[in-house]
Design an enzyme around this catalytic site. Sequence first.
Site, PDB file in Angstrom:
ATOM      1  N   SER A 313      37.357  32.768 -24.081  1.00 32.40           N
ATOM      2  CA  SER A 313      37.020  33.212 -22.734  1.00 32.40           C
ATOM      3  C   SER A 313      35.777  34.105 -22.789  1.00 32.40           C
ATOM      4  O   SER A 313      35.275  34.426 -23.863  1.00 32.40           O
ATOM      5  CB  SER A 313      38.204  33.963 -22.132  1.00 32.40           C
ATOM      6  OG  SER A 313      38.465  35.129 -22.900  1.00 32.40           O
ATOM      7  N   TYR A 314      35.312  34.512 -21.626  1.00 31.73           N
ATOM      8  CA  TYR A 314      34.096  35.308 -21.510  1.00 31.73           C
ATOM      9  C   TYR A 314      34.173  36.564 -22.406  1.00 31.73           C
ATOM     10  O   TYR A 314      35.106  37.346 -22.295  1.00 31.73           O
ATOM     11  CB  TYR A 314      33.927  35.714 -20.043  1.00 31.73           C
ATOM     12  CG  TYR A 314      32.599  36.358 -19.747  1.00 31.73           C
ATOM     13  CD1 TYR A 314      31.427  35.631 -19.879  1.00 31.73           C
ATOM     14  CD2 TYR A 314      32.525  37.672 -19.330  1.00 31.73           C
ATOM     15  CE1 TYR A 314      30.211  36.212 -19.603  1.00 31.73           C
ATOM     16  CE2 TYR A 314      31.312  38.256 -19.048  1.00 31.73           C
ATOM     17  CZ  TYR A 314      30.154  37.524 -19.199  1.00 31.73           C
ATOM     18  OH  TYR A 314      28.955  38.102 -18.934  1.00 31.73           O
TER      19      TYR A 314
END
Length: 598
Positions: A313-314
């Site tokens: 994820s980010y």
Amino acid sequence: MILIVAEKRSVAQAIAKYLGRSYRVQRIHGVPVYSFSYGGREAAALGLSGHIMDFDFAARQNVWTWLPPEELFNATPLLVVRREALDYVKALRALAAKADEVYLALDADVEGEAIAYEAALVVRSVNKRAPIRRVLFNAVTPREITAAFQRPTKLDLKKVEKVFTRMQIDLTLGAAFTRFLTLAVREHLERGRFLSYGPCQTPVLGMVVTRELQRRNFKPEKYYILKALVEVEGHRIEMSSDVRYKSREEGERAAASVKHGVVKTALYKPHEVEPPEPLETVELERRASRWLGINAKKTLDIAEELYRAGYISYPRTETTIYPQTLDLREILRDLAETEHGPYAEELLRRSFKPTRGDSDDGAHPPIYPTKGATKAEIMKIFGKAGAQAWAIYDFVVRHFLATLSPPALVEKQKIAAAFGGVEMYAEGQRVISEGYWRIYPWERQRDKPLPRVSPGAPARAIKVEVVERETEPPPQMTESELLALMKKYGIGTDATMQDHIHTNVKRGYMKLAKGRCVPTDLGIALATALFQHAPELIEPTVRAKIEAALNSIVRNSTPPPKLIAEVKAEFRTYYENLKARREEIKKALLNALNTHRQ
DNA sequence: GCAAGGTC
């Protein structure tokens, strides 16, 4: 047409996916635009790449040798379009001209608010009528995105003012002091090289230099402790005193009384070692630096690539709480076909409760794996960087699994025995259950068990010795420790902290070796000069003070021009202090520059 | 050519 502007491409794509049934991608001025149908109308989502505008001085103010740097305190920076963002601005203009409604779907933090305003300026330059709305979502999930578009709100101009004020202050202070330092030694610098100052980078240097000077000025002192082999109930135990004797004689006198004693305490207490909290950026960087031998900048670079390739994820987040909407079991199932599969399946077979920190940045979830991958797959995709990419990915997966795992259980053991006036101790522990250590070996603790003895039992010293020790200087600053200090003092953000360390390396102020920060002669000379003549510029608290002042724009509606004038006036006095010592500072810097060259 | 903050 409905125009939607996001902060990055991935969010624009996600919005198209969640709001439309299907979408098409086309490129406008090279920028991908996602078109779909929303509520029976045509919609287009455009992802920017962060800020599209920046502050800069007027052209003639950027001639360093012409303008005395102190004149920058009288200058007002201008808001200009960034050269690197030109294609984004062109694409935005083209779409805005056709839009009859605009949604600013930038991240839900102050920077996002500022970028939203920048986008609104561009929209208004070509379209005076379309209503402009702001949407806020805490996670890029179908539920959050859909809900956000059902309750649009307005731009928060106070937040925009805060960011724009920060930009102007940082530029003005950075430029004024950078030019002052550079011009002082200009004829001795190689072409293109300069000496920089910044309200984040310089306090970072200050902390590293302070530690180095503490080490250099450290005077070791000898002291003496007692060690004894003690027999209790048939067991032999290594014990030591926690008193530091100043001389060997004093130690010998105490040692003489260590013959027959009695056990005062014998504790065997179970103790749970909790698994780590969900992963945020700075913790990822710290742990990679400490355990994987990959520095913070490199770690974030690799994490960014893993994110773009869809594996994690980010990676720029301050959040340590998994959002409700995140399906943890689904992620575990996704890991099934990989090296981590057996452990993930084991977790799936029983109930688990994720750990939880206390931080939520409101914009991004913690870092977690978004796709299961084998080592072979990562190695193949990342080629030369494969080994490090796998190390980071494997770490993210293991950290994620650890947050869902049971705690480790150890028995903490402590035995204390009194020999007249002298107390001797032994500490140990026994591992009862490995818990999350099975998947997270970096935190595994060793077994060093003590025997079971009872309070009141007689203790007999078989051997006693006086051991000479020396006090030790504080250790070199590790990158991991430096990041923790930056966080503590509020220097930089999750996404930029590693940059500030790297800037000091680029400027030749410090080096990074084996996870440790070592200042150069130049770095020491610069920091020393600032500590002497303008400590306010380099103390670790500078940034927090500026940040607090900026927050008064949002909290107390302080007008930005007033705040900017105050900050400039304050730093101008620091500038005058430095200017008065120009020759002295120049000499110290030149001295360091010359030794550096040899 | 300066900063720090987004992001690629």
